[in-house]
Design a protein around this motif. Structure first.
Motif, mmCIF file in Angstrom:
data_model
loop_
_atom_site.group_PDB
_atom_site.id
_atom_site.type_symbol
_atom_site.label_atom_id
_atom_site.label_comp_id
_atom_site.label_asym_id
_atom_site.label_seq_id
_atom_site.Cartn_x
_atom_site.Cartn_y
_atom_site.Cartn_z
ATOM 1 N N ALA A 29 0.833 -1.204 0.000
ATOM 2 C CA ALA A 29 0.000 0.000 0.000
ATOM 3 C C ALA A 29 0.866 1.252 0.000
ATOM 4 C CB ALA A 29 -0.932 -0.016 1.213
ATOM 5 N N ALA A 80 1.104 4.061 -2.960
ATOM 6 C CA ALA A 80 0.809 5.480 -2.737
ATOM 7 C C ALA A 80 1.979 6.343 -3.182
ATOM 8 C CB ALA A 80 0.495 5.718 -1.264
ATOM 9 N N ALA A 91 -4.937 5.871 -3.527
ATOM 10 C CA ALA A 91 -5.259 4.710 -2.708
ATOM 11 C C ALA A 91 -6.006 3.699 -3.569
ATOM 12 C CB ALA A 91 -6.120 5.123 -1.512
#
Lengths: 237, 237
Positions: free
Chosen positions: A61, A65, A71
């Motif tokens: 994640a 980003a 997201a």
DNA sequence: ACAAAAGTGTTTATGGTACACCCATGG
DNA sequence: CCATGGGTGTACCATAAACACTTTTGT
């Protein structure tokens, strides 16, 4: 203590979205140009080393980003690649695959064009027109696409590409792009309506022809089964 | 160089088979009693550290052979578990799941009883009656069983439990045990016959009633899709 | 002969596919 | 009023489920 010393753990992510191009809507993904050996100047999947204090899904994640500024609407582990010869040094890569909403990607690109400053060494490529890739990343992307095409048949992952509200034609176009074949609008409508994964709104998209009803994803369920991230997910949520 | 130092890579395998017990045929798996901290004396999945010269799938096959003395009829990567708190030290476990032919397990057990020497610290447990487990191995086994139950519906993995030759009733009993529900013998027969994954022999199993034809697995295809081990598999084959 | 499993046949329901058709809007 | 996509209706086909029925063996 005999441990697995000498093995490094990396986390990479195949980030997929749909982009509107001259030749219609195509599956696209961002790649990063490598600045060091091995495979310097080659394009590769976004990623990085797994740190001691970070869960793999968290690392995915985070790098996602960092490279896209967005997201994901969906994030799932793809596979752990660990063949001995896949890198000059010994590296095990835990690879994830993610979906981005195409409207967010478009907004991001427009913002970059407006401000003139876009990330260095990051570029979007069409999934069917990839450059030479570093490591085994070509096979990895191939497998990610296979997984997406497979999963679109028995889940509602396709909704991960679409904005909050969308028409059935837009959802169908997404599925058609993923599968690479046209679908019967009438049958598609019935299948998705009877699946109960959509919520009809009172709004309509007005265009050149008869207005189409807008739908939104039903929020009470995941887009697809993401595997056993029960325990892992605790640390990121 | 910033690398992922401090992270160890382990490989574990959920080894599944069917065993005939007092209460019928049950899903079973071998567990190993840990001799060290953490979780000393607790039961855990067979496995070990990934070595620098070994592919993960090779390590899985090796530890599987070391604990059971048998070769699997099926072996597939399950998931890479890497939550920060899943072990006192930082460990990423690449977990595989495997199937053993029940006749080979039975023969192995008989051999152990005959010779009196069976492996220390290894014991078979029923999947629905597990002891307290080390680490997150309980969730891992739960996921492996979910994957098996899922995959038995659209592949022929169940054949991985059976010997070279078997009757349709035996195959059906295996599937029924995996799914936990009874199936219609007539419909089961037709489905599996029309799938083309079985080869009928000229032999029959004679018993208390009408002899049943023996079948064998068609050798020209995998029992199920095992993911992207094209490149990895090169090194083990 | 009888019990029980092996194996066949038949009916019904269900879900996908193909396609004809009507509806509503912009131009 | 016409072109076009939105949306409905319907016939058809393949597959799954339910279950009656026949076959073949051991006892």
């Amino acid at each position: 203590m005999t441990r697995s010393s000498g093995i490094d753990v990396a986390v990479s992510t195949a980030i997929l979205t749909l982009r509107r191009t001259e030749r219609g809507v195509v599956l696209s993904l961002p790649l990063v140009r490598r600045t060091r050996e091995p495979f310097a100047d080659r394009w590769a999947l976004p990623g990085g080393w797994l740190t001691a204090t970070e869960a793999p899904v968290g690392a995915a994640a985070r790098t996602l980003a960092e490279t896209t500024g967005l997201a994901p609407s969906y994030l799932e582990q793809l596979y752990a690649f660990g063949a001995v010869d896949r890198s000059p040094s010994r590296v095990v890569s835990i690879v994830y695959w993610a979906l981005l909403r195409s409207d967010q990607v478009d907004a991001q690109s427009a913002e970059y064009r407006r401000t003139g400053l876009s990330p260095e060494n990051v570029r979007w490529f069409d999934a069917d027109d990839l450059p030479a890739l570093a490591f085994d990343h070509a096979q990895i992307i191939e497998y990610a696409l296979w997984r997406l095409r497979n999963k679109v048949g028995y889940s509602r992952v396709a909704q991960g590409f679409l904005p909050e509200e969308f028409t059935l034609a837009e959802l169908r176009e997404a599925v058609e792009t993923i599968l690479g074949r046209r679908l019967d609008p009438a049958n598609f409508r019935r299948q998705v309506e009877s699946s109960g994964t959509l919520i009809a709104t009172d709004e309509f998209r007005t265009g050149n022809h008869r207005p189409a009803r807008l739908y939104r994803s039903s929020p009470d369920a995941e887009l697809a089964d993401r595997g056993p991230l029960s325990s892992e997910e605790m640390s990121i949520r």
